[in-house]
Design a protein around this motif. Structure first.
Motif, PDB file in Angstrom:
ATOM      1  N   GLU A  13       0.841  -1.203   0.058  1.00 12.62           N
ATOM      2  CA  GLU A  13      -0.022   0.028   0.112  1.00 12.62           C
ATOM      3  C   GLU A  13       1.016   1.173   0.135  1.00 12.62           C
ATOM      4  O   GLU A  13       2.066   1.342   0.599  1.00 12.62           O
ATOM      5  CB  GLU A  13      -0.851   0.055   1.326  1.00 12.62           C
ATOM      6  N   PHE A  14       0.492   2.355  -0.622  1.00  9.07           N
ATOM      7  CA  PHE A  14       1.492   3.420  -1.082  1.00  9.07           C
ATOM      8  C   PHE A  14       0.968   4.603  -0.292  1.00  9.07           C
ATOM      9  O   PHE A  14      -0.510   4.939  -0.139  1.00  9.07           O
ATOM     10  CB  PHE A  14       1.382   3.743  -2.473  1.00  9.07           C
ATOM     11  N   SER A  15       1.674   5.512   0.055  1.00  6.08           N
ATOM     12  CA  SER A  15       1.085   6.901   0.355  1.00  6.08           C
ATOM     13  C   SER A  15       0.626   7.543  -0.711  1.00  6.08           C
ATOM     14  O   SER A  15       0.752   7.496  -2.015  1.00  6.08           O
ATOM     15  CB  SER A  15       2.309   7.789   0.918  1.00  6.08           C
ATOM     16  N   PHE A  26       6.564  15.033  -4.364  1.00  5.14           N
ATOM     17  CA  PHE A  26       5.816  13.895  -3.861  1.00  5.14           C
ATOM     18  C   PHE A  26       6.235  12.662  -4.757  1.00  5.14           C
ATOM     19  O   PHE A  26       6.189  12.856  -6.205  1.00  5.14           O
ATOM     20  CB  PHE A  26       4.669  14.303  -3.734  1.00  5.14           C
ATOM     21  N   TYR A  27       6.482  11.451  -4.228  1.00  2.15           N
ATOM     22  CA  TYR A  27       6.523  10.523  -5.042  1.00  2.15           C
ATOM     23  C   TYR A  27       5.802   9.473  -3.945  1.00  2.15           C
ATOM     24  O   TYR A  27       5.797   9.388  -2.576  1.00  2.15           O
ATOM     25  CB  TYR A  27       7.720   9.918  -5.340  1.00  2.15           C
ATOM     26  N   ALA A  28       5.095   8.307  -4.619  1.00  2.00           N
ATOM     27  CA  ALA A  28       4.443   7.148  -3.480  1.00  2.00           C
ATOM     28  C   ALA A  28       5.548   6.671  -3.043  1.00  2.00           C
ATOM     29  O   ALA A  28       6.435   6.081  -3.453  1.00  2.00           O
ATOM     30  CB  ALA A  28       3.507   6.315  -4.642  1.00  2.00           C
ATOM     31  N   GLU A  29       5.267   6.357  -1.632  1.00  5.57           N
ATOM     32  CA  GLU A  29       6.232   5.347  -0.629  1.00  5.57           C
ATOM     33  C   GLU A  29       5.328   4.344  -0.202  1.00  5.57           C
ATOM     34  O   GLU A  29       4.203   4.275   0.155  1.00  5.57           O
ATOM     35  CB  GLU A  29       6.790   6.395   0.460  1.00  5.57           C
ATOM     36  N   ILE A  30       6.173   3.161   0.055  1.00  6.42           N
ATOM     37  CA  ILE A  30       5.432   2.077   0.441  1.00  6.42           C
ATOM     38  C   ILE A  30       5.204   2.354   2.145  1.00  6.42           C
ATOM     39  O   ILE A  30       6.110   2.673   2.809  1.00  6.42           O
ATOM     40  CB  ILE A  30       6.300   0.720   0.065  1.00  6.42           C
ATOM     41  N   ILE A  31       4.006   2.059   2.402  1.00  2.93           N
ATOM     42  CA  ILE A  31       3.682   2.367   3.929  1.00  2.93           C
ATOM     43  C   ILE A  31       3.177   1.039   4.589  1.00  2.93           C
ATOM     44  O   ILE A  31       2.977   1.186   5.877  1.00  2.93           O
ATOM     45  CB  ILE A  31       2.922   3.454   3.825  1.00  2.93           C
ATOM     46  N   PHE A  50       3.526  -2.316   8.706  1.00  2.29           N
ATOM     47  CA  PHE A  50       3.359  -0.974   8.184  1.00  2.29           C
ATOM     48  C   PHE A  50       4.950  -0.684   8.142  1.00  2.29           C
ATOM     49  O   PHE A  50       6.002  -1.090   8.590  1.00  2.29           O
ATOM     50  CB  PHE A  50       2.699  -0.236   9.217  1.00  2.29           C
ATOM     51  N   VAL A  51       4.884   0.233   7.283  1.00  3.72           N
ATOM     52  CA  VAL A  51       6.571   0.823   6.934  1.00  3.72           C
ATOM     53  C   VAL A  51       6.369   2.344   7.155  1.00  3.72           C
ATOM     54  O   VAL A  51       5.426   3.090   6.516  1.00  3.72           O
ATOM     55  CB  VAL A  51       6.830   0.533   5.237  1.00  3.72           C
ATOM     56  N   THR A  52       7.272   2.953   7.640  1.00  4.84           N
ATOM     57  CA  THR A  52       7.578   4.376   7.855  1.00  4.84           C
ATOM     58  C   THR A  52       7.881   4.958   6.777  1.00  4.84           C
ATOM     59  O   THR A  52       9.201   4.818   6.330  1.00  4.84           O
ATOM     60  CB  THR A  52       8.337   4.598   9.074  1.00  4.84           C
ATOM     61  N   PRO A  53       7.351   5.997   6.064  1.00  8.37           N
ATOM     62  CA  PRO A  53       7.692   6.579   4.854  1.00  8.37           C
ATOM     63  C   PRO A  53       8.965   7.462   5.190  1.00  8.37           C
ATOM     64  O   PRO A  53       9.155   8.023   6.414  1.00  8.37           O
ATOM     65  CB  PRO A  53       6.552   7.500   4.422  1.00  8.37           C
ATOM     66  N   VAL A  54       9.856   7.575   4.187  1.00  4.31           N
ATOM     67  CA  VAL A  54      11.239   8.345   4.322  1.00  4.31           C
ATOM     68  C   VAL A  54      10.897  10.186   4.114  1.00  4.31           C
ATOM     69  O   VAL A  54      11.071  10.814   4.940  1.00  4.31           O
ATOM     70  CB  VAL A  54      12.070   7.779   3.387  1.00  4.31           C
ATOM     71  N   GLN A  76       4.736   3.828  13.850  1.00  3.26           N
ATOM     72  CA  GLN A  76       5.507   2.599  14.652  1.00  3.26           C
ATOM     73  C   GLN A  76       6.029   1.324  13.398  1.00  3.26           C
ATOM     74  O   GLN A  76       6.120   0.259  14.254  1.00  3.26           O
ATOM     75  CB  GLN A  76       4.358   2.023  15.284  1.00  3.26           C
ATOM     76  N   GLY A  77       5.878   1.387  12.427  1.00  2.74           N
ATOM     77  CA  GLY A  77       6.089   0.626  11.205  1.00  2.74           C
ATOM     78  C   GLY A  77       7.778   0.227  11.308  1.00  2.74           C
ATOM     79  O   GLY A  77       8.548   1.121  12.056  1.00  2.74           O
ATOM     80  N   ILE A  78       7.931  -0.534  10.618  1.00  2.36           N
ATOM     81  CA  ILE A  78       9.564  -0.701  10.213  1.00  2.36           C
ATOM     82  C   ILE A  78      10.049   0.163   9.279  1.00  2.36           C
ATOM     83  O   ILE A  78       9.291   1.095   8.732  1.00  2.36           O
ATOM     84  CB  ILE A  78       9.779  -2.213   9.688  1.00  2.36           C
ATOM     85  N   SER A  79      11.484   0.419   9.171  1.00  7.88           N
ATOM     86  CA  SER A  79      12.004   1.312   8.093  1.00  7.88           C
ATOM     87  C   SER A  79      12.005   0.690   6.739  1.00  7.88           C
ATOM     88  O   SER A  79      12.025  -0.579   6.721  1.00  7.88           O
ATOM     89  CB  SER A  79      13.437   1.709   8.768  1.00  7.88           C
ATOM     90  N   PHE A  80      12.040   1.600   5.930  1.00  9.74           N
ATOM     91  CA  PHE A  80      12.299   0.831   4.466  1.00  9.74           C
ATOM     92  C   PHE A  80      13.400   0.024   4.228  1.00  9.74           C
ATOM     93  O   PHE A  80      13.180  -1.066   3.700  1.00  9.74           O
ATOM     94  CB  PHE A  80      12.425   2.146   3.477  1.00  9.74           C
ATOM     95  N   SER A  81      14.508   0.424   4.846  1.00  5.97           N
ATOM     96  CA  SER A  81      15.820  -0.531   4.841  1.00  5.97           C
ATOM     97  C   SER A  81      15.302  -1.867   5.484  1.00  5.97           C
ATOM     98  O   SER A  81      15.840  -2.827   4.899  1.00  5.97           O
ATOM     99  CB  SER A  81      17.097   0.434   5.561  1.00  5.97           C
ATOM    100  N   LYS A  82      14.587  -1.826   6.749  1.00  6.88           N
ATOM    101  CA  LYS A  82      14.239  -3.222   7.526  1.00  6.88           C
ATOM    102  C   LYS A  82      13.318  -4.108   6.267  1.00  6.88           C
ATOM    103  O   LYS A  82      13.728  -5.284   6.360  1.00  6.88           O
ATOM    104  CB  LYS A  82      13.613  -3.132   8.515  1.00  6.88           C
ATOM    105  N   LEU A  83      12.561  -3.466   5.643  1.00  6.10           N
ATOM    106  CA  LEU A  83      11.702  -4.000   4.643  1.00  6.10           C
ATOM    107  C   LEU A  83      12.556  -4.717   3.660  1.00  6.10           C
ATOM    108  O   LEU A  83      12.403  -6.050   3.446  1.00  6.10           O
ATOM    109  CB  LEU A  83      10.765  -3.146   3.808  1.00  6.10           C
TER     110      LEU A  83
END
Length: 206
Positions: A13-15, A26-31, A50-54, A76-83
């Motif tokens: 799911e994206f922002s 703006f660009y779509a980020e994975i959340i 959930f993934v915290t947007p950068v 409270q999600g994981i970071s993109f790097s953790k994903l």
């Protein structure tokens, strides 16, 4: 299910921007990310986070309303790097199955923006929405949950939740593969299959 390669059913799911304006750059980020990893027809792993947007750390009202996701959940999600670390731990080569092509496009773009390697370079990609379209001869692409309902089934869980959509994608994949097998041409029969020679010979012997 195809046992030759592991299968990864994945959904993101994206922002979203507010209306047509959004914010500068703006660009779509994975959340949110959901995946189902299967080997030899058996699910080995399910993952949901959930993934915290950068860049766009604050979700827009439109995004929260459409997806039913709260700011607190992504905070409270994981970071993109953790994903990316989680995706890199999966076996390769594999088949990565998505509904539509946006998941991989946004993932690749997010990798470029965050200067990290795309995790699926050695894998095969299946856009199941296109497979569905070709299989049924539809002119237009069908939405994920509409497709499963056309099969007389129900989607898993809640639409626009990443893991539920990944599970629903797997459900449609299994249904299509089952239909493909029904349509495969059987091996041609021989004359021996059609005629019982033992009965024929006994007839002439009498």
């Amino acid at each position: 299910m195809d046992g030759s390669k592991p299968l990864l059913f994945i959904d993101f799911e994206f922002s979203m921007p507010d209306g047509n304006s959004g914010y500068k750059g703006f660009y779509a980020e994975i959340i949110e990310a959901g995946l189902v990893f299967s080997k030899n027809g058996k699910v080995e792993q399910e993952f949901s986070s959930f993934v915290t947007p950068v860049k766009g750390k604050r979700l827009t009202e439109r995004c929260k309303s459409f997806l039913g996701i709260t700011q607190a959940q992504v905070d409270q999600g994981i970071s993109f790097s953790k994903l990316i670390e989680a995706l890199n731990r999966l076996d390769s080569p594999k088949k990565v199955v998505t509904w539509g092509n946006m998941d991989m496009k946004v993932l690749r773009m997010n990798c470029e923006k965050n200067r990290c390697a795309f995790p699926f370079e050695n894998d095969e990609f299946i856009d199941l929405s296109m497979e569905y379209k070709k299989f049924f001869g539809d002119r237009n692409q069908t939405g994920l949950w509409k497709a499963v309902e056309e099969y007389g089934k129900k989607g898993t869980g809640q639409h626009h939740r990443a893991l539920d959509d990944a599970l629903t994608t797997m459900k449609i994949y299994k249904l299509i593969e089952k239909d493909k097998k029904y349509l495969e041409k059987p091996n041609p029969t021989t004359i021996g299959d059609r005629v019982d020679f033992s009965k024929l010979l006994s007839k002439f012997a009498t």
